[in-house]
Write a protein that holds these residues in place. Structure first.
Motif, PDB file in Angstrom:
ATOM      1  N   TYR A   1       0.850  -1.190   0.000  1.00 24.55           N
ATOM      2  CA  TYR A   1       0.000   0.000   0.000  1.00 24.55           C
ATOM      3  C   TYR A   1       0.886   1.240   0.000  1.00 24.55           C
ATOM      4  CZ  TYR A   1      -3.567  -3.342   1.363  1.00 24.55           C
ATOM      5  OH  TYR A   1      -4.400  -4.422   1.386  1.00 24.55           O
ATOM      6  N   VAL A   2       0.309   2.360  -0.396  1.00 27.02           N
ATOM      7  CA  VAL A   2       1.046   3.629  -0.418  1.00 27.02           C
ATOM      8  C   VAL A   2       0.314   4.620   0.482  1.00 27.02           C
ATOM      9  CG1 VAL A   2       1.798   5.555  -1.861  1.00 27.02           C
ATOM     10  CG2 VAL A   2       1.903   3.228  -2.749  1.00 27.02           C
ATOM     11  N   VAL A   3       1.068   5.317   1.339  1.00 30.33           N
ATOM     12  CA  VAL A   3       0.499   6.361   2.190  1.00 30.33           C
ATOM     13  C   VAL A   3       1.355   7.613   2.076  1.00 30.33           C
ATOM     14  CG1 VAL A   3      -0.516   4.753   3.853  1.00 30.33           C
ATOM     15  CG2 VAL A   3       1.769   5.640   4.256  1.00 30.33           C
ATOM     16  N   ASP A   4       0.741   8.747   2.336  1.00 28.90           N
ATOM     17  CA  ASP A   4       1.529   9.980   2.407  1.00 28.90           C
ATOM     18  C   ASP A   4       1.761  10.303   3.878  1.00 28.90           C
ATOM     19  OD1 ASP A   4      -1.179  10.754   2.819  1.00 28.90           O
ATOM     20  OD2 ASP A   4      -0.672  12.816   2.371  1.00 28.90           O
ATOM     21  N   ALA A   5       2.973  10.692   4.184  1.00 26.73           N
ATOM     22  CA  ALA A   5       3.355  10.983   5.568  1.00 26.73           C
ATOM     23  C   ALA A   5       4.615  11.833   5.563  1.00 26.73           C
ATOM     24  CB  ALA A   5       3.595   9.683   6.324  1.00 26.73           C
ATOM     25  N   MET A   6       4.917  12.388   6.710  1.00 31.34           N
ATOM     26  CA  MET A   6       6.111  13.227   6.849  1.00 31.34           C
ATOM     27  C   MET A   6       7.328  12.421   7.313  1.00 31.34           C
ATOM     28  SD  MET A   6       5.112  16.147   5.871  1.00 31.34           S
ATOM     29  CE  MET A   6       6.368  17.262   6.434  1.00 31.34           C
ATOM     30  N   SER A   7       7.091  11.215   7.862  1.00 24.80           N
ATOM     31  CA  SER A   7       8.196  10.413   8.385  1.00 24.80           C
ATOM     32  C   SER A   7       7.816   8.935   8.334  1.00 24.80           C
ATOM     33  CB  SER A   7       8.501  10.801   9.831  1.00 24.80           C
ATOM     34  OG  SER A   7       7.407  10.449  10.661  1.00 24.80           O
ATOM     35  N   PHE A   8       8.801   8.073   8.581  1.00 28.92           N
ATOM     36  CA  PHE A   8       8.544   6.645   8.638  1.00 28.92           C
ATOM     37  C   PHE A   8       7.581   6.313   9.781  1.00 28.92           C
ATOM     38  CE2 PHE A   8      12.424   6.734   6.177  1.00 28.92           C
ATOM     39  CZ  PHE A   8      12.238   5.713   5.262  1.00 28.92           C
ATOM     40  N   THR A   9       7.747   6.975  10.902  1.00 27.42           N
ATOM     41  CA  THR A   9       6.875   6.739  12.056  1.00 27.42           C
ATOM     42  C   THR A   9       5.430   7.090  11.740  1.00 27.42           C
ATOM     43  OG1 THR A   9       8.717   7.207  13.551  1.00 27.42           O
ATOM     44  CG2 THR A   9       6.499   7.305  14.494  1.00 27.42           C
ATOM     45  N   GLU A  10       5.228   8.233  11.100  1.00 25.62           N
ATOM     46  CA  GLU A  10       3.871   8.640  10.724  1.00 25.62           C
ATOM     47  C   GLU A  10       3.290   7.682   9.682  1.00 25.62           C
ATOM     48  OE1 GLU A  10       1.364  12.407   8.886  1.00 25.62           O
ATOM     49  OE2 GLU A  10       3.510  12.643   9.254  1.00 25.62           O
ATOM     50  N   ALA A  11       4.108   7.221   8.756  1.00 24.49           N
ATOM     51  CA  ALA A  11       3.640   6.267   7.748  1.00 24.49           C
ATOM     52  C   ALA A  11       3.169   4.978   8.413  1.00 24.49           C
ATOM     53  CB  ALA A  11       4.738   5.977   6.740  1.00 24.49           C
ATOM     54  N   GLU A  12       3.932   4.492   9.395  1.00 29.50           N
ATOM     55  CA  GLU A  12       3.539   3.281  10.109  1.00 29.50           C
ATOM     56  C   GLU A  12       2.230   3.490  10.867  1.00 29.50           C
ATOM     57  OE1 GLU A  12       5.580  -0.094  12.932  1.00 29.50           O
ATOM     58  OE2 GLU A  12       6.219   1.995  13.219  1.00 29.50           O
ATOM     59  N   GLU A  13       2.089   4.614  11.538  1.00 27.09           N
ATOM     60  CA  GLU A  13       0.850   4.915  12.265  1.00 27.09           C
ATOM     61  C   GLU A  13      -0.340   4.966  11.312  1.00 27.09           C
ATOM     62  OE1 GLU A  13       1.565   8.620  14.259  1.00 27.09           O
ATOM     63  OE2 GLU A  13       2.900   7.711  15.746  1.00 27.09           O
ATOM     64  N   ARG A  14      -0.166   5.610  10.175  1.00 26.84           N
ATOM     65  CA  ARG A  14      -1.270   5.751   9.215  1.00 26.84           C
ATOM     66  C   ARG A  14      -1.695   4.416   8.616  1.00 26.84           C
ATOM     67  NH1 ARG A  14      -1.437  11.262   5.871  1.00 26.84           N
ATOM     68  NH2 ARG A  14      -1.356  12.646   7.660  1.00 26.84           N
ATOM     69  N   ILE A  15      -0.735   3.573   8.245  1.00 29.34           N
ATOM     70  CA  ILE A  15      -1.105   2.300   7.633  1.00 29.34           C
ATOM     71  C   ILE A  15      -1.754   1.376   8.654  1.00 29.34           C
ATOM     72  CG2 ILE A  15       1.115   1.079   7.879  1.00 29.34           C
ATOM     73  CD1 ILE A  15      -1.233   1.011   4.805  1.00 29.34           C
ATOM     74  N   ILE A  16      -1.296   1.397   9.900  1.00 23.72           N
ATOM     75  CA  ILE A  16      -1.918   0.580  10.948  1.00 23.72           C
ATOM     76  C   ILE A  16      -3.345   1.041  11.185  1.00 23.72           C
ATOM     77  CG2 ILE A  16      -1.898   0.093  13.436  1.00 23.72           C
ATOM     78  CD1 ILE A  16       1.198  -0.003  13.206  1.00 23.72           C
ATOM     79  N   GLU A  17      -3.543   2.338  11.305  1.00 25.77           N
ATOM     80  CA  GLU A  17      -4.881   2.888  11.541  1.00 25.77           C
ATOM     81  C   GLU A  17      -5.830   2.543  10.392  1.00 25.77           C
ATOM     82  OE1 GLU A  17      -6.886   7.286  11.629  1.00 25.77           O
ATOM     83  OE2 GLU A  17      -4.965   7.047  12.643  1.00 25.77           O
ATOM     84  N   GLU A  18      -5.358   2.673   9.173  1.00 35.60           N
ATOM     85  CA  GLU A  18      -6.207   2.419   8.005  1.00 35.60           C
ATOM     86  C   GLU A  18      -6.534   0.936   7.859  1.00 35.60           C
ATOM     87  OE1 GLU A  18      -8.596   3.314   4.906  1.00 35.60           O
ATOM     88  OE2 GLU A  18      -7.564   4.810   6.119  1.00 35.60           O
ATOM     89  N   MET A  19      -5.556   0.075   8.027  1.00 35.03           N
ATOM     90  CA  MET A  19      -5.759  -1.349   7.786  1.00 35.03           C
ATOM     91  C   MET A  19      -6.513  -2.049   8.918  1.00 35.03           C
ATOM     92  SD  MET A  19      -4.709  -1.509   4.806  1.00 35.03           S
ATOM     93  CE  MET A  19      -5.052  -3.229   4.577  1.00 35.03           C
ATOM     94  N   ALA A  20      -6.501  -1.481  10.111  1.00 34.58           N
ATOM     95  CA  ALA A  20      -7.177  -2.104  11.261  1.00 34.58           C
ATOM     96  C   ALA A  20      -8.660  -2.337  10.989  1.00 34.58           C
ATOM     97  CB  ALA A  20      -6.989  -1.260  12.510  1.00 34.58           C
ATOM     98  N   SER A  21      -9.288  -1.486  10.195  1.00 37.28           N
ATOM     99  CA  SER A  21     -10.718  -1.652   9.915  1.00 37.28           C
ATOM    100  C   SER A  21     -10.976  -2.670   8.800  1.00 37.28           C
ATOM    101  CB  SER A  21     -11.342  -0.302   9.552  1.00 37.28           C
ATOM    102  OG  SER A  21     -10.725   0.227   8.400  1.00 37.28           O
ATOM    103  N   TYR A  22      -9.952  -3.067   8.072  1.00 40.76           N
ATOM    104  CA  TYR A  22     -10.123  -4.006   6.959  1.00 40.76           C
ATOM    105  C   TYR A  22      -9.651  -5.423   7.277  1.00 40.76           C
ATOM    106  CZ  TYR A  22     -10.976   0.080   4.065  1.00 40.76           C
ATOM    107  OH  TYR A  22     -11.499   1.230   3.543  1.00 40.76           O
ATOM    108  N   ILE A  23      -8.754  -5.575   8.228  1.00 45.18           N
ATOM    109  CA  ILE A  23      -8.175  -6.880   8.530  1.00 45.18           C
ATOM    110  C   ILE A  23      -8.631  -7.315   9.916  1.00 45.18           C
ATOM    111  CG2 ILE A  23      -6.039  -8.162   8.899  1.00 45.18           C
ATOM    112  CD1 ILE A  23      -4.660  -6.199   6.994  1.00 45.18           C
ATOM    113  N   SER A  24      -9.260  -8.493   9.974  1.00 38.25           N
ATOM    114  CA  SER A  24      -9.618  -9.032  11.284  1.00 38.25           C
ATOM    115  C   SER A  24      -8.455  -9.909  11.745  1.00 38.25           C
ATOM    116  CB  SER A  24     -10.912  -9.846  11.198  1.00 38.25           C
ATOM    117  OG  SER A  24     -10.745 -10.933  10.319  1.00 38.25           O
ATOM    118  N   GLY A  25      -8.102  -9.780  12.981  1.00 39.35           N
ATOM    119  CA  GLY A  25      -6.962 -10.531  13.491  1.00 39.35           C
ATOM    120  C   GLY A  25      -5.704  -9.690  13.470  1.00 39.35           C
ATOM    121  N   GLU A  26      -4.596 -10.363  13.691  1.00 39.97           N
ATOM    122  CA  GLU A  26      -3.323  -9.659  13.783  1.00 39.97           C
ATOM    123  C   GLU A  26      -2.713  -9.436  12.414  1.00 39.97           C
ATOM    124  OE1 GLU A  26      -0.600 -11.459  16.483  1.00 39.97           O
ATOM    125  OE2 GLU A  26      -2.132 -11.816  17.990  1.00 39.97           O
ATOM    126  N   PHE A  27      -1.984  -8.353  12.296  1.00 42.07           N
ATOM    127  CA  PHE A  27      -1.203  -8.097  11.099  1.00 42.07           C
ATOM    128  C   PHE A  27       0.074  -7.381  11.498  1.00 42.07           C
ATOM    129  CE2 PHE A  27      -3.944  -4.417  11.496  1.00 42.07           C
ATOM    130  CZ  PHE A  27      -3.114  -3.334  11.210  1.00 42.07           C
TER     131      PHE A  27
END
Length: 78
Positions: A31-57
């Motif tokens: 997936y591709v996200v826009d962010a200012m840093s690696f940390t922000e990119a990780e936070e954004r992808i986790i937040e976005e994917m949490a609603s689509y994936i049931s279980g751990e990722f």
């Protein structure tokens, strides 16, 4: 056509996906996200994917994308 200039990060998510035959298989999807840093990119992808994936990722990889601008088409795909 719209475009957006940003700092893009390519993120890979690894999780168990239920296949059409009912079996579970470990997959890695990008997936591709826009962010200012690696940390922000990780936070954004986790937040976005949490609603689509049931279980751990797991965020398996994050790297800075080699592009700065993305063009979005307003045309519907057939």
């Amino acid at each position: 056509m719209r475009s957006r200039t940003a700092q893009w990060f390519e993120c890979k998510i690894r999780y168990e996906k239920v296949q059409e035959d009912g079996l579970q298989k470990k997959v890695t999807e990008g997936y591709v996200v826009d962010a200012m840093s690696f940390t922000e990119a990780e936070e954004r992808i986790i937040e976005e994917m949490a609603s689509y994936i049931s279980g751990e990722f797991k965020v398996a990889d994050i790297k800075q994308a080699p592009y700065k601008e993305i063009f979005f088409s307003d045309e519907e795909m057939a």
